[in-house]
Design a protein around this motif. Structure first.
Motif, PDB file in Angstrom:
ATOM      1  N   ASP A  91       0.820  -1.205   0.000  1.00 15.59           N
ATOM      2  CA  ASP A  91       0.000   0.000   0.000  1.00 15.59           C
ATOM      3  C   ASP A  91       0.857   1.258   0.000  1.00 15.59           C
ATOM      4  O   ASP A  91       0.529   2.253  -0.659  1.00 15.59           O
ATOM      5  CB  ASP A  91      -0.966   0.005   1.191  1.00 15.59           C
ATOM      6  CG  ASP A  91      -0.240  -0.052   2.521  1.00 15.59           C
ATOM      7  OD1 ASP A  91       0.855  -0.626   2.585  1.00 15.59           O
ATOM      8  OD2 ASP A  91      -0.788   0.480   3.511  1.00 15.59           O
ATOM      9  N   ARG A  94       2.288   1.706  -3.508  1.00 14.87           N
ATOM     10  CA  ARG A  94       1.268   2.248  -4.418  1.00 14.87           C
ATOM     11  C   ARG A  94       1.121   3.750  -4.232  1.00 14.87           C
ATOM     12  O   ARG A  94       0.941   4.496  -5.197  1.00 14.87           O
ATOM     13  CB  ARG A  94      -0.070   1.535  -4.184  1.00 14.87           C
ATOM     14  CG  ARG A  94      -0.131   0.134  -4.767  1.00 14.87           C
ATOM     15  CD  ARG A  94      -1.546  -0.418  -4.746  1.00 14.87           C
ATOM     16  NE  ARG A  94      -2.032  -0.629  -3.393  1.00 14.87           N
ATOM     17  CZ  ARG A  94      -1.877  -1.747  -2.705  1.00 14.87           C
ATOM     18  NH1 ARG A  94      -1.206  -2.756  -3.235  1.00 14.87           N
ATOM     19  NH2 ARG A  94      -2.373  -1.879  -1.490  1.00 14.87           N
ATOM     20  N   THR A 326      -6.790   0.268 -13.097  1.00 13.46           N
ATOM     21  CA  THR A 326      -5.776  -0.320 -12.205  1.00 13.46           C
ATOM     22  C   THR A 326      -6.266  -1.606 -11.549  1.00 13.46           C
ATOM     23  O   THR A 326      -5.720  -2.041 -10.544  1.00 13.46           O
ATOM     24  CB  THR A 326      -5.384   0.706 -11.126  1.00 13.46           C
ATOM     25  OG1 THR A 326      -6.567   1.162 -10.446  1.00 13.46           O
ATOM     26  CG2 THR A 326      -4.681   1.901 -11.742  1.00 13.46           C
ATOM     27  N   GLN A 329      -3.535  -4.428 -11.253  1.00 15.28           N
ATOM     28  CA  GLN A 329      -2.358  -4.144 -10.433  1.00 15.28           C
ATOM     29  C   GLN A 329      -2.694  -3.803  -8.984  1.00 15.28           C
ATOM     30  O   GLN A 329      -1.846  -3.933  -8.110  1.00 15.28           O
ATOM     31  CB  GLN A 329      -1.579  -2.967 -11.035  1.00 15.28           C
ATOM     32  CG  GLN A 329      -1.077  -3.187 -12.446  1.00 15.28           C
ATOM     33  CD  GLN A 329      -2.110  -2.853 -13.509  1.00 15.28           C
ATOM     34  OE1 GLN A 329      -3.186  -2.359 -13.191  1.00 15.28           O
ATOM     35  NE2 GLN A 329      -1.783  -3.133 -14.745  1.00 15.28           N
ATOM     36  N   GLU A 330      -3.914  -3.345  -8.725  1.00 15.04           N
ATOM     37  CA  GLU A 330      -4.239  -2.810  -7.408  1.00 15.04           C
ATOM     38  C   GLU A 330      -5.300  -3.656  -6.707  1.00 15.04           C
ATOM     39  O   GLU A 330      -6.495  -3.546  -7.015  1.00 15.04           O
ATOM     40  CB  GLU A 330      -4.754  -1.370  -7.539  1.00 15.04           C
ATOM     41  CG  GLU A 330      -3.790  -0.422  -8.237  1.00 15.04           C
ATOM     42  CD  GLU A 330      -2.620  -0.057  -7.354  1.00 15.04           C
ATOM     43  OE1 GLU A 330      -2.550  -0.565  -6.223  1.00 15.04           O
ATOM     44  OE2 GLU A 330      -1.781   0.738  -7.796  1.00 15.04           O
ATOM     45  N   ARG A 332      -6.604  -3.221  -3.918  1.00 17.61           N
ATOM     46  CA  ARG A 332      -7.583  -2.356  -3.258  1.00 17.61           C
ATOM     47  C   ARG A 332      -8.684  -1.910  -4.221  1.00 17.61           C
ATOM     48  O   ARG A 332      -9.814  -1.687  -3.802  1.00 17.61           O
ATOM     49  CB  ARG A 332      -6.881  -1.132  -2.659  1.00 17.61           C
ATOM     50  CG  ARG A 332      -6.014  -1.478  -1.450  1.00 17.61           C
ATOM     51  CD  ARG A 332      -5.498  -0.245  -0.771  1.00 17.61           C
ATOM     52  NE  ARG A 332      -4.807  -0.576   0.470  1.00 17.61           N
ATOM     53  CZ  ARG A 332      -4.429   0.317   1.368  1.00 17.61           C
ATOM     54  NH1 ARG A 332      -4.662   1.600   1.159  1.00 17.61           N
ATOM     55  NH2 ARG A 332      -3.809  -0.062   2.478  1.00 17.61           N
ATOM     56  N   CYS A 333      -8.342  -1.780  -5.501  1.00 15.27           N
ATOM     57  CA  CYS A 333      -9.368  -1.417  -6.481  1.00 15.27           C
ATOM     58  C   CYS A 333     -10.390  -2.535  -6.624  1.00 15.27           C
ATOM     59  O   CYS A 333     -11.582  -2.281  -6.790  1.00 15.27           O
ATOM     60  CB  CYS A 333      -8.722  -1.102  -7.833  1.00 15.27           C
ATOM     61  SG  CYS A 333      -7.864   0.477  -7.867  1.00 15.27           S
TER      62      CYS A 333
END
Length: 398
Positions: A91, A94, A326, A329-330, A332-333
């Motif tokens: 995190d 990012r 994203t 790659q993310e 959290r998304c």
């Protein structure tokens, strides 16, 4: 040994890991490899040896850390692109990527630790490809004058374009978003970025809206004649809701076209609704009473989404496209998309996911529970004639 025409600076305070990185880069054949133990030493290297193509950066260091180093070199042209190599949590890394972007630096990749030869080689090749295909800087957009815009409105050069919304399971078309394009007689089709700010500044947004509605309702009637129902979604600004004649004018327009409110959706961005006035809320309620749907657009891009959903009569959430860009790659998304879909179900609101460009994204969204999307995977915005031809090849949701 291969030769890669790149100059690379390794910024790493741990001597063994710095040595590993330097050796890997030399093994890959980099033209020149420099090293530094902290940010201050890295700045001195740049001063002495000149610009580099890549800075391979650790972040957490004694002395000047990686963050301060990045801030010092932002927009200086001393470093072409950044690779992060850090043991910080995902995190935090990012967030550093966002800082890199805000500083005007090019982010090349995040390798974490320990470094792997194959991953490093892949990023070096990515940098070479980018350097070989880099385009010259764009010219600044042309500034258009108010009299040009007013003339375009009077001459019906501002035309409605349509971008479909589609069922992620079947590909069936569920409706279209109505957008504006300027069909300029000599310059071709112009983006709304060139003329929308002038329309807003000059108070011409209502004129554009009702011109678009006239065109879209005429098209809706044509499509209905072909045995299909196509919902039309229009963008509304918060400022337009302060006009107490908005809802009555829309009601009169529907009557004139023998159309029903259930065939319309109005999309509003959450940022413009931080302090909705009595007139604004009254207009929203009247639109709902007419059967129109209300969508909160670019959901997640603002700061008061949940409050707006609770206080205003929305029926649809349009999830901002940045979450999809994203998605892979993310992590959290993914969580944000999943939570928004669950929120929509709990509030009995449909959720439209914007910005879908690949089938891989579509499949991923289906696994998360999404049903309706919008984006280039289905279709780009198109003129009425192009849409009618395109629809003849498609299925439309009942």
């Amino acid at each position: 040994m291969p030769h890669i025409p790149l100059r690379v600076l390794v910024l790493e305070d741990h001597s063994f890991q710095r040595s590993v990185a330097v050796n890997l880069l030399r093994q890959l054949g980099c033209q020149a490899v420099f090293e530094a133990a902290d940010g201050a030493e890295a700045l001195a290297v740049l001063q002495a040896c000149g610009p580099v193509d890549i800075a391979l950066c650790d972040l957490h260091m004694e002395g000047m850390d990686g963050l301060e180093f990045l801030q010092r070199i932002g927009n200086t042209g001393q470093v072409g692109s950044i690779i992060i190599s850090s043991s910080l949590s995902g995190d935090l890394r990012r967030s550093v990527r966002q800082i890199i972007s805000l500083l005007g630096l090019e982010f090349l990749g995040d390798l974490g630790k320990p470094l792997r030869l194959e991953a490093l080689e892949s990023l070096l090749k990515k940098r070479l490809r980018a350097r070989g295909t880099r385009r010259p800087p764009r010219r600044p957009p042309e500034v258009l004058q108010e009299d040009e815009i007013r003339h375009a409105l009077a001459e019906h050069q501002l035309q409605a374009y349509y971008q479909p919304k589609f069922d992620l399971h079947t590909g069936d078309v569920c409706g279209v978003e109505v957008l504006a394009r300027w069909e300029h007689p000599s310059k071709g089709v112009l983006s709304p970025a060139l003329f929308m700010p002038v329309l807003e500044r000059c108070g011409l947004m209502d004129q554009l809206l009702f011109r678009q509605m006239e065109q879209a309702l005429t098209l809706q009637h044509k499509v209905r004649g072909l045995g299909h129902t196509l919902n039309m979604a229009f963008n509304l600004q918060a400022e337009q809701l302060t006009n107490d004649q908005l809802a009555p004018r829309i009601k009169a327009l529907l009557a004139r076209h023998s159309a029903v409110g259930a065939g319309l959706t109005f999309e509003l961005t959450e940022n413009g609704l931080l302090e909705a006035s009595e007139t604004s809320i009254k207009n929203l309620v009247r639109l709902r009473m007419m059967g129109c749907s209300l969508a909160i657009d670019d959901f997640g891009a603002g700061f008061s989404s949940l409050q707006r959903l609770c206080l205003l009569p929305f029926t649809e959430i349009k999830l901002d496209a940045e979450f999809v860009r994203t998605l892979k790659q993310e992590p959290r998304c993914q969580a944000a998309i999943y939570s928004t879909l669950a929120l929509g179900r709990a509030l009995d609101m449909s959720v439209v996911v914007e910005g879908i460009e690949t089938d891989e994204q579509r499949r991923h969204l289906l696994r998360l529970g999404a049903n309706i999307g919008q984006g280039y995977l289905c279709a780009r915005p198109m003129s009425e004639a192009d849409l009618l031809g395109w629809l003849s090849q498609q299925r439309i949701c009942a």
